[in-house]
Scaffold this motif. Structure first.
Motif, PDB file in Angstrom:
ATOM      1  N   ASP A 110       0.815  -1.212   0.000  1.00  0.00           N
ATOM      2  CA  ASP A 110       0.000   0.000   0.000  1.00  0.00           C
ATOM      3  C   ASP A 110       0.851   1.265   0.000  1.00  0.00           C
ATOM      4  N   ARG A 111       2.132   1.120  -0.288  1.00  0.00           N
ATOM      5  CA  ARG A 111       3.029   2.271  -0.305  1.00  0.00           C
ATOM      6  C   ARG A 111       3.607   2.494  -1.696  1.00  0.00           C
ATOM      7  N   LYS A 112       3.984   3.744  -1.954  1.00  0.00           N
ATOM      8  CA  LYS A 112       4.631   4.095  -3.212  1.00  0.00           C
ATOM      9  C   LYS A 112       6.004   4.668  -2.910  1.00  0.00           C
ATOM     10  N   TYR A 113       6.985   4.321  -3.759  1.00  0.00           N
ATOM     11  CA  TYR A 113       8.357   4.754  -3.547  1.00  0.00           C
ATOM     12  C   TYR A 113       8.868   5.477  -4.784  1.00  0.00           C
ATOM     13  N   LEU A 114       9.600   6.556  -4.548  1.00  0.00           N
ATOM     14  CA  LEU A 114      10.216   7.310  -5.629  1.00  0.00           C
ATOM     15  C   LEU A 114      11.539   6.656  -5.982  1.00  0.00           C
ATOM     16  N   ARG A 115      11.666   6.165  -7.231  1.00  0.00           N
ATOM     17  CA  ARG A 115      12.883   5.488  -7.665  1.00  0.00           C
ATOM     18  C   ARG A 115      13.897   6.448  -8.272  1.00  0.00           C
ATOM     19  N   GLY A 116      13.453   7.625  -8.697  1.00  0.00           N
ATOM     20  CA  GLY A 116      14.373   8.576  -9.312  1.00  0.00           C
ATOM     21  C   GLY A 116      13.663   9.375 -10.384  1.00  0.00           C
ATOM     22  N   SER A 117      14.400  10.288 -10.986  1.00  0.00           N
ATOM     23  CA  SER A 117      13.820  11.088 -12.062  1.00  0.00           C
ATOM     24  C   SER A 117      13.993  10.364 -13.384  1.00  0.00           C
ATOM     25  N   ARG A 118      13.081  10.586 -14.300  1.00  0.00           N
ATOM     26  CA  ARG A 118      13.123   9.870 -15.570  1.00  0.00           C
ATOM     27  C   ARG A 118      14.315  10.278 -16.420  1.00  0.00           C
ATOM     28  N   ASP A 119      14.848  11.479 -16.221  1.00  0.00           N
ATOM     29  CA  ASP A 119      16.008  11.869 -17.004  1.00  0.00           C
ATOM     30  C   ASP A 119      17.311  11.422 -16.374  1.00  0.00           C
ATOM     31  N   ALA A 120      17.229  10.676 -15.242  1.00  0.00           N
ATOM     32  CA  ALA A 120      18.439  10.210 -14.571  1.00  0.00           C
ATOM     33  C   ALA A 120      18.950   8.913 -15.162  1.00  0.00           C
ATOM     34  N   THR A 121      18.102   8.186 -15.897  1.00  0.00           N
ATOM     35  CA  THR A 121      18.530   6.927 -16.493  1.00  0.00           C
ATOM     36  C   THR A 121      18.063   6.869 -17.926  1.00  0.00           C
ATOM     37  N   SER A 122      18.964   6.513 -18.817  1.00  0.00           N
ATOM     38  CA  SER A 122      18.621   6.493 -20.229  1.00  0.00           C
ATOM     39  C   SER A 122      17.552   5.458 -20.534  1.00  0.00           C
ATOM     40  N   ALA A 123      17.449   4.414 -19.712  1.00  0.00           N
ATOM     41  CA  ALA A 123      16.452   3.385 -19.977  1.00  0.00           C
ATOM     42  C   ALA A 123      15.043   3.878 -19.721  1.00  0.00           C
ATOM     43  N   HIS A 124      14.910   5.014 -19.026  1.00  0.00           N
ATOM     44  CA  HIS A 124      13.590   5.554 -18.751  1.00  0.00           C
ATOM     45  C   HIS A 124      13.298   6.777 -19.602  1.00  0.00           C
ATOM     46  N   GLU A 125      13.861   6.826 -20.788  1.00  0.00           N
ATOM     47  CA  GLU A 125      13.505   7.893 -21.704  1.00  0.00           C
ATOM     48  C   GLU A 125      12.019   7.787 -22.020  1.00  0.00           C
ATOM     49  N   PRO A 126      11.349   8.917 -22.196  1.00  0.00           N
ATOM     50  CA  PRO A 126       9.931   8.848 -22.558  1.00  0.00           C
ATOM     51  C   PRO A 126       9.742   8.060 -23.847  1.00  0.00           C
ATOM     52  N   ALA A 127       8.691   7.267 -23.897  1.00  0.00           N
ATOM     53  CA  ALA A 127       8.404   6.501 -25.112  1.00  0.00           C
ATOM     54  C   ALA A 127       8.089   7.457 -26.256  1.00  0.00           C
ATOM     55  N   ARG A 128       8.428   7.048 -27.456  1.00  0.00           N
ATOM     56  CA  ARG A 128       8.142   7.883 -28.610  1.00  0.00           C
ATOM     57  C   ARG A 128       6.638   7.969 -28.827  1.00  0.00           C
ATOM     58  N   THR A 129       6.189   9.163 -29.196  1.00  0.00           N
ATOM     59  CA  THR A 129       4.760   9.364 -29.404  1.00  0.00           C
ATOM     60  C   THR A 129       4.500   9.933 -30.788  1.00  0.00           C
ATOM     61  N   LEU A 130       3.299   9.708 -31.257  1.00  0.00           N
ATOM     62  CA  LEU A 130       2.823  10.272 -32.517  1.00  0.00           C
ATOM     63  C   LEU A 130       1.443  10.840 -32.255  1.00  0.00           C
ATOM     64  N   LEU A 131       1.315  12.160 -32.430  1.00  0.00           N
ATOM     65  CA  LEU A 131       0.057  12.852 -32.140  1.00  0.00           C
ATOM     66  C   LEU A 131      -0.395  12.593 -30.699  1.00  0.00           C
ATOM     67  N   GLY A 132       0.603  12.552 -29.800  1.00  0.00           N
ATOM     68  CA  GLY A 132       0.290  12.406 -28.383  1.00  0.00           C
ATOM     69  C   GLY A 132       0.091  10.986 -27.910  1.00  0.00           C
ATOM     70  N   ARG A 133       0.165  10.029 -28.809  1.00  0.00           N
ATOM     71  CA  ARG A 133      -0.037   8.633 -28.425  1.00  0.00           C
ATOM     72  C   ARG A 133       1.263   7.850 -28.562  1.00  0.00           C
ATOM     73  N   THR A 134       1.477   6.943 -27.612  1.00  0.00           N
ATOM     74  CA  THR A 134       2.683   6.126 -27.650  1.00  0.00           C
ATOM     75  C   THR A 134       2.660   5.209 -28.860  1.00  0.00           C
ATOM     76  N   THR A 135       3.761   5.183 -29.589  1.00  0.00           N
ATOM     77  CA  THR A 135       3.831   4.315 -30.764  1.00  0.00           C
ATOM     78  C   THR A 135       4.289   2.924 -30.343  1.00  0.00           C
ATOM     79  N   PRO A 136       3.608   1.883 -30.810  1.00  0.00           N
ATOM     80  CA  PRO A 136       4.005   0.516 -30.437  1.00  0.00           C
ATOM     81  C   PRO A 136       5.293   0.109 -31.139  1.00  0.00           C
ATOM     82  N   ILE A 137       6.012  -0.813 -30.534  1.00  0.00           N
ATOM     83  CA  ILE A 137       7.198  -1.356 -31.178  1.00  0.00           C
ATOM     84  C   ILE A 137       6.745  -2.414 -32.180  1.00  0.00           C
TER      85      ILE A 137
END
Length: 202
Positions: free
Chosen positions: A8-35
């Motif tokens: 029932d708890r939430k933990y902050l793991r870090g900022s998204r720009d702190a790790t390259s693996a957590h780059e925002p997913a690519r989007t098209l017209l605001g929607r995430t593009t599938p791989i």
């Protein structure tokens, strides 16, 4: 920010720009593009990860392809699936730096600094405290000082030779220094793996 839920708890793991693996997913017209077109590769990687996590074994995977072939997108999707499968997984991400191309520990140093929250520009004492706090999480008490000081050598979070017999012994011997740093890295990683699966992305 990266937030994970545990019970029932939430933990902050870090900022998204702190790790390259957590780059925002690519989007098209605001929607995430599938791989697309990488089902076989993803299935292979996911299967290897499940083996690592379930059977407590280590595996290494090298992904090579021409620029623009989708290596980063494949990595992003794998990381998303891994963390979705097991939120307790520790993600370590190290980026290469052309200015440190000759350093054998450059990407490892980046991964350690990121996960320990060691930030450029902080006072040295603050960086030392952050590194030690991270080591103390899972490393046996008897090894904390040695591993902290040697990870400091890897990450350029320098400790005084006066504070450590180990540092005094190795700083005049490059071969011994390299061996000691490698051993400390392996020992720290092993301690982390004893408590949760670890995905290292370089």
């Amino acid at each position: 920010f990266i937030v994970v839920s545990r019970g029932d708890r939430k933990y902050l793991r870090g900022s998204r720009d702190a790790t390259s693996a957590h780059e925002p997913a690519r989007t098209l017209l605001g929607r995430t593009t599938p791989i697309v077109g990488r089902d076989r590769e993803l299935a292979t990687l996911a299967g290897m990860w499940e083996e690592c996590a379930d059977d407590r074994v280590a595996r290494a995977v090298l992904i090579t392809a021409a620029p623009g072939a989708g290596k980063s997108r494949l990595r992003q999707e794998l990381v998303r699936r891994v963390l979705q499968r097991d939120e307790h997984t520790e993600l370590l991400v190290g980026r290469g730096d052309s200015l440190r191309a000759g350093s054998p520990f450059a990407m490892v140093a980046d991964a350690i600094r990121r996960v320990a929250g060691v930030r450029e520009g902080d006072e040295l004492d603050t960086q030392r405290a952050a590194l030690r706090a991270r080591v103390e999480r899972h490393v046996p008490v008897a090894q904390i000082e040695r591993i902290t000081h040697l990870l400091g050598e890897i990450t350029s979070v320098v400790f005084s030779s006066d504070a450590s017999d180990v540092l005094r012994a190795i700083r005049s011997d490059p071969q011994a220094r390299g061996d000691a740093m490698r051993t400390a890295w392996v020992d720290w990683l092993a301690a982390e793996c004893e408590h949760h699966p670890v995905l290292l992305v370089l």
